[in-house]
Design a protein around this motif. Structure first.
Motif, PDB file in Angstrom:
ATOM      1  N   VAL A  62       0.723  -1.150  -0.002  1.00 20.82           N
ATOM      2  CA  VAL A  62       0.071  -0.174   0.072  1.00 20.82           C
ATOM      3  C   VAL A  62       0.762   1.227  -0.093  1.00 20.82           C
ATOM      4  CG1 VAL A  62      -1.838   1.083   1.372  1.00 20.82           C
ATOM      5  CG2 VAL A  62      -1.898  -1.252   1.276  1.00 20.82           C
ATOM      6  N   SER A  63       2.018   1.371   0.763  1.00 26.25           N
ATOM      7  CA  SER A  63       2.884   2.269   0.786  1.00 26.25           C
ATOM      8  C   SER A  63       3.490   2.392  -0.371  1.00 26.25           C
ATOM      9  CB  SER A  63       3.738   2.280   2.090  1.00 26.25           C
ATOM     10  OG  SER A  63       4.747   1.348   1.863  1.00 26.25           O
ATOM     11  N   GLY A  64       4.009   1.498  -1.274  1.00 24.75           N
ATOM     12  CA  GLY A  64       4.813   1.594  -2.310  1.00 24.75           C
ATOM     13  C   GLY A  64       6.494   1.963  -1.929  1.00 24.75           C
ATOM     14  N   GLU A 101       4.267  13.334   0.771  1.00 24.19           N
ATOM     15  CA  GLU A 101       4.304  12.136   0.224  1.00 24.19           C
ATOM     16  C   GLU A 101       3.808  11.290   1.706  1.00 24.19           C
ATOM     17  OE1 GLU A 101       7.587  10.125  -2.485  1.00 24.19           O
ATOM     18  OE2 GLU A 101       8.188  10.018  -0.408  1.00 24.19           O
ATOM     19  N   TRP A 102       4.218  11.305   2.659  1.00 20.62           N
ATOM     20  CA  TRP A 102       3.848  10.592   3.888  1.00 20.62           C
ATOM     21  C   TRP A 102       2.106  10.837   3.733  1.00 20.62           C
ATOM     22  CZ3 TRP A 102       3.292   6.726   6.660  1.00 20.62           C
ATOM     23  CH2 TRP A 102       2.391   6.661   7.539  1.00 20.62           C
ATOM     24  N   ALA A 103       1.674  12.031   3.755  1.00 13.18           N
ATOM     25  CA  ALA A 103       0.213  12.244   3.481  1.00 13.18           C
ATOM     26  C   ALA A 103      -0.451  11.523   2.436  1.00 13.18           C
ATOM     27  CB  ALA A 103      -0.094  13.735   3.604  1.00 13.18           C
ATOM     28  N   GLN A 104       0.206  11.340   1.426  1.00 12.89           N
ATOM     29  CA  GLN A 104      -0.524  10.475   0.179  1.00 12.89           C
ATOM     30  C   GLN A 104      -0.555   9.013   0.750  1.00 12.89           C
ATOM     31  OE1 GLN A 104       1.712  11.741  -3.110  1.00 12.89           O
ATOM     32  NE2 GLN A 104       1.041  13.602  -3.233  1.00 12.89           N
ATOM     33  N   ILE A 105       0.520   8.724   1.456  1.00 10.98           N
ATOM     34  CA  ILE A 105       0.691   7.061   1.595  1.00 10.98           C
ATOM     35  C   ILE A 105      -0.393   6.867   2.762  1.00 10.98           C
ATOM     36  CG2 ILE A 105       1.984   5.442   3.032  1.00 10.98           C
ATOM     37  CD1 ILE A 105       4.513   6.645   1.381  1.00 10.98           C
ATOM     38  N   SER A 106      -0.647   7.927   3.710  1.00 12.47           N
ATOM     39  CA  SER A 106      -1.492   7.800   4.988  1.00 12.47           C
ATOM     40  C   SER A 106      -2.778   7.642   4.296  1.00 12.47           C
ATOM     41  CB  SER A 106      -1.542   8.920   5.840  1.00 12.47           C
ATOM     42  OG  SER A 106      -2.014   8.946   6.925  1.00 12.47           O
ATOM     43  N   GLY A 107      -3.314   8.283   3.155  1.00  9.36           N
ATOM     44  CA  GLY A 107      -4.623   8.407   2.702  1.00  9.36           C
ATOM     45  C   GLY A 107      -4.919   7.104   2.132  1.00  9.36           C
ATOM     46  N   SER A 110      -5.451   4.454   4.618  1.00  7.55           N
ATOM     47  CA  SER A 110      -6.792   4.464   5.405  1.00  7.55           C
ATOM     48  C   SER A 110      -8.045   4.089   4.232  1.00  7.55           C
ATOM     49  CB  SER A 110      -7.080   6.050   5.997  1.00  7.55           C
ATOM     50  OG  SER A 110      -6.791   6.865   4.704  1.00  7.55           O
ATOM     51  N   ALA A 111      -7.547   3.846   3.042  1.00  7.68           N
ATOM     52  CA  ALA A 111      -8.610   3.635   2.120  1.00  7.68           C
ATOM     53  C   ALA A 111      -8.795   2.226   1.650  1.00  7.68           C
ATOM     54  CB  ALA A 111      -8.509   4.565   0.811  1.00  7.68           C
ATOM     55  N   ASP A 112      -7.562   1.587   1.953  1.00  6.23           N
ATOM     56  CA  ASP A 112      -7.254   0.219   1.434  1.00  6.23           C
ATOM     57  C   ASP A 112      -7.821  -1.020   2.192  1.00  6.23           C
ATOM     58  OD1 ASP A 112      -5.214  -1.306  -0.733  1.00  6.23           O
ATOM     59  OD2 ASP A 112      -5.302  -2.452   1.534  1.00  6.23           O
ATOM     60  N   GLU A 113      -8.516  -1.889   1.468  1.00 15.54           N
ATOM     61  CA  GLU A 113      -9.356  -2.782   2.245  1.00 15.54           C
ATOM     62  C   GLU A 113      -8.525  -3.754   2.919  1.00 15.54           C
ATOM     63  OE1 GLU A 113     -12.306  -6.231   1.000  1.00 15.54           O
ATOM     64  OE2 GLU A 113     -12.833  -4.298  -0.004  1.00 15.54           O
ATOM     65  N   GLU A 114      -7.430  -4.267   2.273  1.00 12.86           N
ATOM     66  CA  GLU A 114      -6.648  -5.199   2.977  1.00 12.86           C
ATOM     67  C   GLU A 114      -5.868  -4.650   4.142  1.00 12.86           C
ATOM     68  OE1 GLU A 114      -2.565  -8.089   2.257  1.00 12.86           O
ATOM     69  OE2 GLU A 114      -3.313  -6.462   0.845  1.00 12.86           O
ATOM     70  N   TRP A 115      -5.558  -3.398   4.009  1.00 12.79           N
ATOM     71  CA  TRP A 115      -4.785  -2.842   5.139  1.00 12.79           C
ATOM     72  C   TRP A 115      -5.866  -2.425   6.177  1.00 12.79           C
ATOM     73  CZ3 TRP A 115      -0.242  -1.943   7.388  1.00 12.79           C
ATOM     74  CH2 TRP A 115      -0.273  -1.107   8.299  1.00 12.79           C
ATOM     75  N   TRP A 131       2.038   5.486  15.909  1.00 15.23           N
ATOM     76  CA  TRP A 131       2.748   6.081  14.922  1.00 15.23           C
ATOM     77  C   TRP A 131       3.839   7.300  15.401  1.00 15.23           C
ATOM     78  CZ3 TRP A 131       3.320   4.222  10.084  1.00 15.23           C
ATOM     79  CH2 TRP A 131       2.646   3.136   9.601  1.00 15.23           C
ATOM     80  N   THR A 132       4.963   7.464  14.844  1.00 11.50           N
ATOM     81  CA  THR A 132       5.652   8.575  15.103  1.00 11.50           C
ATOM     82  C   THR A 132       6.385   9.044  14.068  1.00 11.50           C
ATOM     83  OG1 THR A 132       6.260   7.734  17.426  1.00 11.50           O
ATOM     84  CG2 THR A 132       7.494   9.414  16.656  1.00 11.50           C
TER      85      THR A 132
END
Length: 149
Positions: A62-64, A101-107, A110-115, A131-132
């Protein structure tokens, strides 16, 4: 190091998920953003194996990003000037080029079904999740922020 009151003694996971190649000291743009996740586990071996395999794979997908991961080393602390936090922990680290870029990964997380399923499994198992965010300094040798191949 600005704060040393929350120390964990760590070792590689099984299978190991080592960090990528480190940047050279001084080769920091000032925009890098590291996301550090600390999981506090109740001591369930099957759950620990699942985190080292399925959970880690989902976080990377998910994060890539490559995600380095370590777990608690239960050896005695031989450097008593730094008191080590007791418990059973897994730590995951990913480095991004910027906070955006972290904000995009975080989004995406929060939208990925497996995650979301993985996060739900942790909650139902009583795993504490923290999370830190870290900002590397000019003297750090953090992993370079690269995407997965």
């Amino acid at each position: 190091m600005l704060d040393s009151d929350d120390v964990l003694l760590l070792r590689p996971t099984a299978p190991p998920h080592p960090p990528g190649h480190a940047v050279a000291p001084g080769d920091v743009t000032g925009e890098e953003w590291a996301a550090l996740q600390v999981l506090e586990l109740p001591g369930d071996e099957a759950l620990e194996a699942w985190i080292g395999h399925t959970y880690h794979a989902a976080l990377e997908r998910v994060s890539g990003r490559p995600v380095a991961m370590w777990r608690t080393e239960h050896s005695p602390n031989t450097f008593t000037a730094l008191p080590v936090r007791t418990g059973n922990f897994f730590v995951a680290l990913m480095v991004c080029s910027t906070a955006d870029e972290w904000a995009q990964i975080s989004g995406r997380l929060s939208a990925d079904e497996e995650w979301l399923h993985c996060a739900g499994k942790l909650r139902s198992a009583g795993v504490g999740v923290e999370w830190t965010h870290l900002r590397p300094t000019r003297t750090s040798r953090h992993p370079a922020p690269v995407g997965l191949r």
